[in-house]
Motif scaffolding. Structure first.
Motif, short mmCIF file in Angstrom:
data_model
loop_
_atom_site.label_atom_id
_atom_site.label_comp_id
_atom_site.label_asym_id
_atom_site.label_seq_id
_atom_site.Cartn_x
_atom_site.Cartn_y
_atom_site.Cartn_z
N LEU A 219 0.83 -1.20 0.00
CA LEU A 219 0.00 0.00 0.00
C LEU A 219 0.87 1.26 0.00
O LEU A 219 0.55 2.25 -0.68
N GLN A 220 1.98 1.22 0.73
CA GLN A 220 2.89 2.36 0.73
C GLN A 220 3.55 2.54 -0.64
O GLN A 220 3.70 3.67 -1.13
N THR A 221 3.90 1.42 -1.26
CA THR A 221 4.48 1.47 -2.61
C THR A 221 3.50 2.07 -3.60
O THR A 221 3.86 2.91 -4.43
N ARG A 222 2.23 1.62 -3.52
CA ARG A 222 1.22 2.15 -4.45
C ARG A 222 0.98 3.64 -4.20
O ARG A 222 0.71 4.40 -5.14
N LYS A 223 1.07 4.04 -2.95
CA LYS A 223 0.88 5.45 -2.64
C LYS A 223 2.01 6.29 -3.24
O LYS A 223 1.77 7.36 -3.80
N ASP A 224 3.25 5.77 -3.11
CA ASP A 224 4.39 6.48 -3.71
C ASP A 224 4.24 6.54 -5.22
O ASP A 224 4.54 7.58 -5.85
N ASN A 225 3.77 5.42 -5.81
CA ASN A 225 3.57 5.40 -7.27
C ASN A 225 2.51 6.41 -7.68
O ASN A 225 2.64 7.08 -8.72
N LEU A 226 1.46 6.52 -6.86
CA LEU A 226 0.38 7.45 -7.19
C LEU A 226 0.88 8.89 -7.13
O LEU A 226 0.55 9.71 -8.00
N ILE A 227 1.67 9.19 -6.13
CA ILE A 227 2.23 10.54 -6.01
C ILE A 227 3.10 10.87 -7.23
O ILE A 227 3.02 11.96 -7.82
N LEU A 228 3.96 9.89 -7.60
CA LEU A 228 4.83 10.09 -8.76
C LEU A 228 4.00 10.27 -10.03
O LEU A 228 4.29 11.16 -10.87
N THR A 229 2.93 9.46 -10.16
CA THR A 229 2.09 9.54 -11.36
C THR A 229 1.35 10.87 -11.44
O THR A 229 1.24 11.47 -12.53
N GLU A 230 0.87 11.34 -10.32
CA GLU A 230 0.18 12.63 -10.29
C GLU A 230 1.12 13.75 -10.69
O GLU A 230 0.73 14.68 -11.42
N GLU A 231 2.39 13.70 -10.25
CA GLU A 231 3.36 14.72 -10.61
C GLU A 231 3.67 14.68 -12.10
O GLU A 231 3.74 15.73 -12.77
N ARG A 232 3.83 13.46 -12.62
CA ARG A 232 4.13 13.33 -14.06
C ARG A 232 2.93 13.78 -14.89
O ARG A 232 3.11 14.35 -15.99
N TYR A 233 1.72 13.54 -14.41
CA TYR A 233 0.54 13.97 -15.16
C TYR A 233 0.42 15.50 -15.12
O TYR A 233 0.01 16.14 -16.10
N ARG A 234 0.78 16.07 -13.97
CA ARG A 234 0.67 17.52 -13.82
C ARG A 234 1.58 18.25 -14.80
O ARG A 234 1.21 19.30 -15.33
N VAL A 235 2.75 17.69 -15.07
CA VAL A 235 3.68 18.35 -15.99
C VAL A 235 3.48 17.89 -17.43
O VAL A 235 4.24 18.27 -18.33
N THR A 239 -0.53 10.39 -19.76
CA THR A 239 -1.94 10.65 -20.05
C THR A 239 -2.78 10.39 -18.79
O THR A 239 -2.31 9.85 -17.79
N LEU A 240 -4.06 10.76 -18.92
CA LEU A 240 -5.00 10.52 -17.81
C LEU A 240 -5.19 9.02 -17.55
O LEU A 240 -5.51 8.61 -16.44
N LEU A 241 -4.97 8.21 -18.59
CA LEU A 241 -5.12 6.75 -18.43
C LEU A 241 -4.14 6.21 -17.38
O LEU A 241 -4.51 5.41 -16.53
N ASP A 242 -2.90 6.65 -17.45
CA ASP A 242 -1.90 6.20 -16.46
C ASP A 242 -2.30 6.63 -15.05
O ASP A 242 -2.15 5.87 -14.08
N LEU A 243 -2.80 7.86 -14.92
CA LEU A 243 -3.19 8.36 -13.60
C LEU A 243 -4.36 7.54 -13.03
O LEU A 243 -4.35 7.18 -11.85
N SER A 244 -5.35 7.26 -13.89
CA SER A 244 -6.51 6.50 -13.40
C SER A 244 -6.09 5.07 -13.04
O SER A 244 -6.62 4.49 -12.07
N GLN A 245 -5.15 4.48 -13.76
CA GLN A 245 -4.66 3.14 -13.41
C GLN A 245 -3.95 3.15 -12.06
O GLN A 245 -4.12 2.23 -11.25
N ALA A 246 -3.15 4.19 -11.80
CA ALA A 246 -2.45 4.28 -10.51
C ALA A 246 -3.45 4.45 -9.37
O ALA A 246 -3.30 3.85 -8.29
#
Length: 487
Positions: A219-235, A239-246
């Motif tokens: 769960l901690q790993t997925r949370k870190d992945n989600l944070i990283l994905t949100e940052e990459r999506y912000r810049v 795509t939104l698909l990767d963010l929704s998968q995370a």
């Protein structure tokens, strides 16, 4: 008594008389327990010998059927030891089994009481007035009998005793004794069942704790992945698909984490009930748990199966059913009942204890059934049918015990091999997941590849823990199948 002995000694047929009395007192219609012996000899001569071709111990193990060993100490877990001790003392099913055993013990005494004469003290006091108009065959016309009032005071000792000529009561006592032995085995069976259930649910709690640990990390790993994905999506790097998968992956792990917590709570509640405690008052703290599996010796002697409580119980039930046949067969023959009474009888209280007031009576009654509408024959047929049922059930329990032992041994062997293979699978899956995360951080792959590989790694770890849990579970099943440890 001396006069009787003198008569027997000087009787020209004294030897024949003594022999006749002996045969009458020792006669019993209890049939030979042939079917039960055939089943027992069948498995003792062949199928009792071995489970496999491995070396067997030649030691003959004599176990006390009235005591279940503290088998759970082989796990060397103090928490489990304390739970088992609590369950043995407080479990309602064990208390019920002990009460049933006490009832069966009392029934043996009740059955044995028929072997002894019944002596009762029956004092009485009556006052009767006879009618002046009572019938009188010698009464002349116009004459009337006088009214009479009679007082009767009596202090008798009444005696009755049925001689057990055909073993009716002796076989009834034997049936009660065998039933008592079966209840003793049943109590041991309850003890074994409760203690193995405690061990099973305790292992489920500890195995679930191990799964919770890996899901907490996941769960901690997925949370870190989600944070990283949100940052990459912000810049704008993904795509939104990767963010929704995370996001979906993180929420899925959360949901599975709640399922594990719920399963652990249910196992805790089961433990509480087994230990005789309300669920709300029981809690098992989490702790680091790395208990080693006990080493199962090669060539477990199959004679250990004979101490299984269910086998012992069913064998004793068959013996009891066989004795009942003898009881019902005796009903078809004459019964001899001796009766007697001795005491004092008087019309006045003050003369009740005088020698002139003594009274006694002796008698014997011989009862021979002539026609009862087939009742006794039906009872014998019912008893024989019940005996056949118990012997068939006895054989079924034996066959079931062999199956349970073989299932446990085979599963443990398979899980041992599977555990070795799973360690290799985990290493490969973790390496694949790590490489996927590195490639994703460099923008070489989509998050879909990361999700799949991390799910695979998590599943392999969960399966490994489940395999370890199965090894503990089937070790417990093996112990139960053997009637309480292999020692």
């Amino acid at each position: 008594m001396k006069a009787c002995v003198h008569i027997i000694r000087h009787c020209p047929y004294s030897n024949l008389l003594v022999l006749s009395i002996y045969l009458l007192l020792s006669c019993s219609f209890r049939p030979n327990n042939k079917r039960l012996k055939e089943i027992r000899e069948n498995y003792e001569s062949g199928k009792w010998k071995t489970y496999s071709s491995q070396r067997l111990s030649d030691t003959i193990r004599n176990t006390n059927s009235n005591n279940i060993q503290a088998w759970w100490t082989i796990f060397n877990d103090p928490t489990l030891d304390s739970l088992e001790e609590l369950a043995v003392k407080a479990n309602p099913d064990i208390i019920t089994a002990i009460a049933r055993l006490d009832e069966a013990r009392a029934n043996v005494k009740l059955s044995a009481s028929d072997l002894f004469p019944a002596i009762r003290f029956n004092p009485s006091a009556t006052r009767n007035q006879f009618s002046q108009n009572r019938p009188n065959p010698f009464q002349t016309t116009g004459n009337q009998l006088p009214g009479v009032i009679i007082n009767t005071f009596q202090l008798p000792l009444d005696f009755d005793y049925e001689i057990d000529l055909w073993g009716k009561y002796r076989n009834n006592v034997q049936a009660a004794k065998h039933n008592y032995a079966s209840y003793t085995a049943d109590m041991n069976g309850v003890l074994l069942s409760i203690t193995t259930d405690v061990a099973y649910y305790y292992m489920q709690v500890r195995v679930t704790d191990l799964k919770i640990n890996i899901y907490t990390k996941a769960l901690q790993t997925r949370k870190d992945n989600l944070i990283l994905t949100e940052e990459r999506y912000r810049v704008g790097l993904i795509t939104l698909l990767d963010l929704s998968q995370a996001q979906s992956d993180y929420q899925t792990i959360q949901s599975q984490f709640y399922d594990l917590q719920n399963y652990r709570n249910a196992a805790e509640h089961a433990l509480a009930m087994l230990c005789g405690l309300p669920a709300f008052s029981f809690s098992l703290p989490k702790k680091d748990w790395n208990i080693q599996l006990p080493q199962i010796p090669e060539g477990i002697p199959s004679d250990l199966l004979k101490r299984r409580p269910d086998i012992q119980s069913q064998e004793q039930r068959a013996e009891a059913a066989n004795a009942v046949i003898g009881v019902y067969k005796a009903y078809k023959f004459p019964s001899l009942i001796l009766t007697g009474s001795a005491g004092t009888l008087s019309r006045e209280v003050n003369t009740l204890l005088s020698s002139d007031s003594k009274t006694w009576q002796l008698g014997a009654t011989l009862s021979l059934p002539i026609f009862l509408g087939g009742r006794n024959t039906a009872l014998i047929q019912m008893a024989k049918a019940r005996y056949l049922q118990t012997t068939a059930q006895y054989e079924r329990v034996i066959l079931s015990s062999f199956r349970e032992v073989e299932d446990a041994l085979n599963t443990l062997a398979q899980r041992k091999e599977q555990s070795i293979l799973q360690d290799s699978i985990i290493k490969t899956a973790e390496l694949t997941a790590m490489l996927s995360r590195e490639r994703y951080s460099k923008g070489l792959v989509t998050y879909y590849e990361v999700v799949n590989n991390e799910r695979t790694a998590l599943n392999t770890q969960s399966i490994a823990i489940q395999i370890r849990g199965d090894q503990f579970t089937y070790t417990i099943y093996l112990i139960k199948a053997l009637g309480g440890s292999w020692q």
